[in-house]
Design an enzyme around this catalytic site. Structure first.
Site, PDB file in Angstrom:
ATOM      1  N   ASN A  18       0.868  -1.185   0.000  1.00 23.05           N
ATOM      2  CA  ASN A  18       0.000   0.000   0.000  1.00 23.05           C
ATOM      3  C   ASN A  18       0.901   1.229   0.000  1.00 23.05           C
ATOM      4  O   ASN A  18       1.418   1.637   1.031  1.00 23.05           O
ATOM      5  CB  ASN A  18      -0.902  -0.020   1.244  1.00 23.05           C
ATOM      6  CG  ASN A  18      -1.784   1.212   1.336  1.00 23.05           C
ATOM      7  OD1 ASN A  18      -1.889   1.964   0.363  1.00 23.05           O
ATOM      8  ND2 ASN A  18      -2.396   1.436   2.484  1.00 23.05           N
ATOM      9  N   LYS A  50       0.157   4.284  -0.531  1.00 24.32           N
ATOM     10  CA  LYS A  50      -0.489   5.528  -0.071  1.00 24.32           C
ATOM     11  C   LYS A  50      -0.141   6.671  -1.042  1.00 24.32           C
ATOM     12  O   LYS A  50      -0.077   6.430  -2.245  1.00 24.32           O
ATOM     13  CB  LYS A  50      -0.083   5.831   1.371  1.00 24.32           C
ATOM     14  CG  LYS A  50      -0.287   4.602   2.270  1.00 24.32           C
ATOM     15  CD  LYS A  50      -0.105   4.867   3.716  1.00 24.32           C
ATOM     16  CE  LYS A  50      -0.281   3.554   4.490  1.00 24.32           C
ATOM     17  NZ  LYS A  50      -0.254   3.712   5.926  1.00 24.32           N
ATOM     18  N   HIS A  86      -9.756   1.786   4.758  1.00 24.14           N
ATOM     19  CA  HIS A  86      -8.469   1.962   5.455  1.00 24.14           C
ATOM     20  C   HIS A  86      -8.651   2.986   6.569  1.00 24.14           C
ATOM     21  O   HIS A  86      -9.423   3.947   6.420  1.00 24.14           O
ATOM     22  CB  HIS A  86      -7.414   2.434   4.453  1.00 24.14           C
ATOM     23  CG  HIS A  86      -6.036   2.399   5.029  1.00 24.14           C
ATOM     24  ND1 HIS A  86      -5.574   3.388   5.853  1.00 24.14           N
ATOM     25  CD2 HIS A  86      -5.050   1.478   4.950  1.00 24.14           C
ATOM     26  CE1 HIS A  86      -4.337   3.081   6.240  1.00 24.14           C
ATOM     27  NE2 HIS A  86      -3.993   1.932   5.701  1.00 24.14           N
ATOM     28  N   GLU A 135      -6.959   5.400   7.493  1.00 21.98           N
ATOM     29  CA  GLU A 135      -6.705   6.796   7.099  1.00 21.98           C
ATOM     30  C   GLU A 135      -7.925   7.385   6.383  1.00 21.98           C
ATOM     31  O   GLU A 135      -8.222   8.571   6.526  1.00 21.98           O
ATOM     32  CB  GLU A 135      -5.441   6.869   6.219  1.00 21.98           C
ATOM     33  CG  GLU A 135      -4.187   6.651   7.067  1.00 21.98           C
ATOM     34  CD  GLU A 135      -3.026   6.001   6.338  1.00 21.98           C
ATOM     35  OE1 GLU A 135      -3.033   5.932   5.100  1.00 21.98           O
ATOM     36  OE2 GLU A 135      -2.108   5.523   7.033  1.00 21.98           O
ATOM     37  N   GLU A 190      -5.972  -4.344  10.699  1.00 27.54           N
ATOM     38  CA  GLU A 190      -4.952  -3.317  10.905  1.00 27.54           C
ATOM     39  C   GLU A 190      -5.262  -2.530  12.173  1.00 27.54           C
ATOM     40  O   GLU A 190      -6.084  -1.588  12.124  1.00 27.54           O
ATOM     41  CB  GLU A 190      -4.929  -2.346   9.720  1.00 27.54           C
ATOM     42  CG  GLU A 190      -4.565  -2.973   8.402  1.00 27.54           C
ATOM     43  CD  GLU A 190      -3.919  -1.953   7.464  1.00 27.54           C
ATOM     44  OE1 GLU A 190      -2.753  -2.149   7.116  1.00 27.54           O
ATOM     45  OE2 GLU A 190      -4.551  -0.956   7.128  1.00 27.54           O
ATOM     46  N   GLY A 193       2.033   2.743  10.806  1.00 22.95           N
ATOM     47  CA  GLY A 193       3.061   3.777  10.663  1.00 22.95           C
ATOM     48  C   GLY A 193       3.743   4.170  11.963  1.00 22.95           C
ATOM     49  O   GLY A 193       4.420   5.195  12.007  1.00 22.95           O
ATOM     50  N   SER A 217       2.785  -1.598  10.598  1.00 24.53           N
ATOM     51  CA  SER A 217       4.212  -1.706  10.900  1.00 24.53           C
ATOM     52  C   SER A 217       4.802  -3.091  10.633  1.00 24.53           C
ATOM     53  O   SER A 217       5.745  -3.514  11.316  1.00 24.53           O
ATOM     54  CB  SER A 217       4.493  -1.272  12.347  1.00 24.53           C
ATOM     55  OG  SER A 217       4.182   0.104  12.502  1.00 24.53           O
TER      56      SER A 217
HETATM   57  P1  PGA Z   1       2.471   0.700   7.674  1.00 31.06           P
HETATM   58  O1  PGA Z   1       1.054   0.905   6.960  1.00 31.06           O
HETATM   59  O2  PGA Z   1       3.002  -0.636   7.189  1.00 31.06           O
HETATM   60  O3  PGA Z   1       3.297   1.845   7.243  1.00 31.06           O
HETATM   61  O4  PGA Z   1       2.213   0.666   9.148  1.00 31.06           O
HETATM   62  C1  PGA Z   1       0.171  -0.162   6.766  1.00 31.06           C
HETATM   63  C2  PGA Z   1      -1.119   0.329   6.167  1.00 31.06           C
HETATM   64  O5  PGA Z   1      -1.535   1.451   6.484  1.00 31.06           O
HETATM   65  O6  PGA Z   1      -1.749  -0.357   5.364  1.00 31.06           O
END
Ligand code: PGA
Length: 250
Positions: free
Chosen positions: A9, A11, A95, A97, A165, A171, A207
């Protein structure tokens, strides 16, 4: 033999040349993957069609979002049908976000999943608890209501992937322990049996990186990973793919 779905992903990251180079490297290295390993890439929507068209093969492409309506006056949005017509087969929905910054809720995710399935896409539906919810012991009840609402009335033969998640792990460099991930995936799979009367792939995100991939992907109910930060470099992303191959025995 275990099946793995490994999703990058990206982003809102990488400029066009960087994106092309990364996809080309992944395609060169993994153009011939065994059938039980799926590698999917979710670039920014602007690059979807050209990347997917130029790199048709074992690696598949994913949109990071779609609109809940089939078409219409929705400036700035893209539809599920447009995604499907752009050589893409998957779409990430719900997601955290999108939930946080664009105020998306379970009902909207459900509507998006419906148009995605109608367009022939496989939705990757994200669920996960916040730190406050976890601290109050509400993780399972939050996940249960997210699953119930997001999957509401979706046909039980549809191709769907669930991504667990934890919001606090995205992140941040923090992850639940492999034991906690295992327990949560068992819970999610039990709920899926109640709601959809079947097993669906449940992948972990938050992460996940080259250092912790072995411990996390070795959990029996973890069917893959949704990877943000660590998918932006070929070294770390390929290391995660290699780990999944090693665990699955090929
Ligand atoms: P990350 O993001 O691996 O940077 O924690 C995962 C995601 O948001 O799908």
């Amino acid at each position: 033999m275990k099946n793995f779905t490994i999703v990058a992903n990206w982003k809102m990251n990488l400029l066009p040349l960087e994106a092309c180079e990364l996809v080309q490297n992944i395609n060169m290295q993994y153009g011939d993957l065994p059938h039980n390993i799926r590698v999917l890439i979710a670039p920014p929507s602007l690059y979807l069609q050209s990347l997917a068209e130029k790199n048709r093969g074992t690696i598949k492409f994913v949109a990071q979002n779609c609109h809940e309506k089939e078409e219409g006056a929705f400036t700035g949005e893209i539809s599920a049908q447009m995604i499907a017509a752009s050589f893409c087969e998957y779409v990430i929905l719900g997601h955290s976000e999108r939930r946080l910054y664009f105020k998306e809720n379970n009902k909207l995710v459900n509507a998006k999943a419906r148009v995605a399935l109608d367009a022939g896409l496989t939705p990757i539906i994200c669920i996960g608890e916040s730190m406050a919810e976890r601290e109050k012991g509400k993780t399972n009840s939050v996940l249960k209501s997210q699953l119930k609402a997001c999957l509401d009335s979706l046909h039980s033969e549809s191709d769907i992937i669930i991504a667990y998640e934890p919001v606090w792990a995205i992140g941040t460099g923090f992850t639940p322990t492999p034991g906690q991930i295992l327990d949560t995936h068992i819970f999610i799979k039990e709920e899926l049996m109640k709601i959809q009367k079947r097993d669906l792939p449940v992948i972990y995100g938050g992460s996940l990186n080259d250092k912790n991939a072995k411990a996390i992907l070795s959990c029996i109910n973890v069917d893959g990973g949704l990877i943000g930060g660590a998918s932006l470099s070929f070294e770390t992303f390929s290391s995660i793919i290699d780990t999944s191959r090693e665990i699955s025995g090929n």
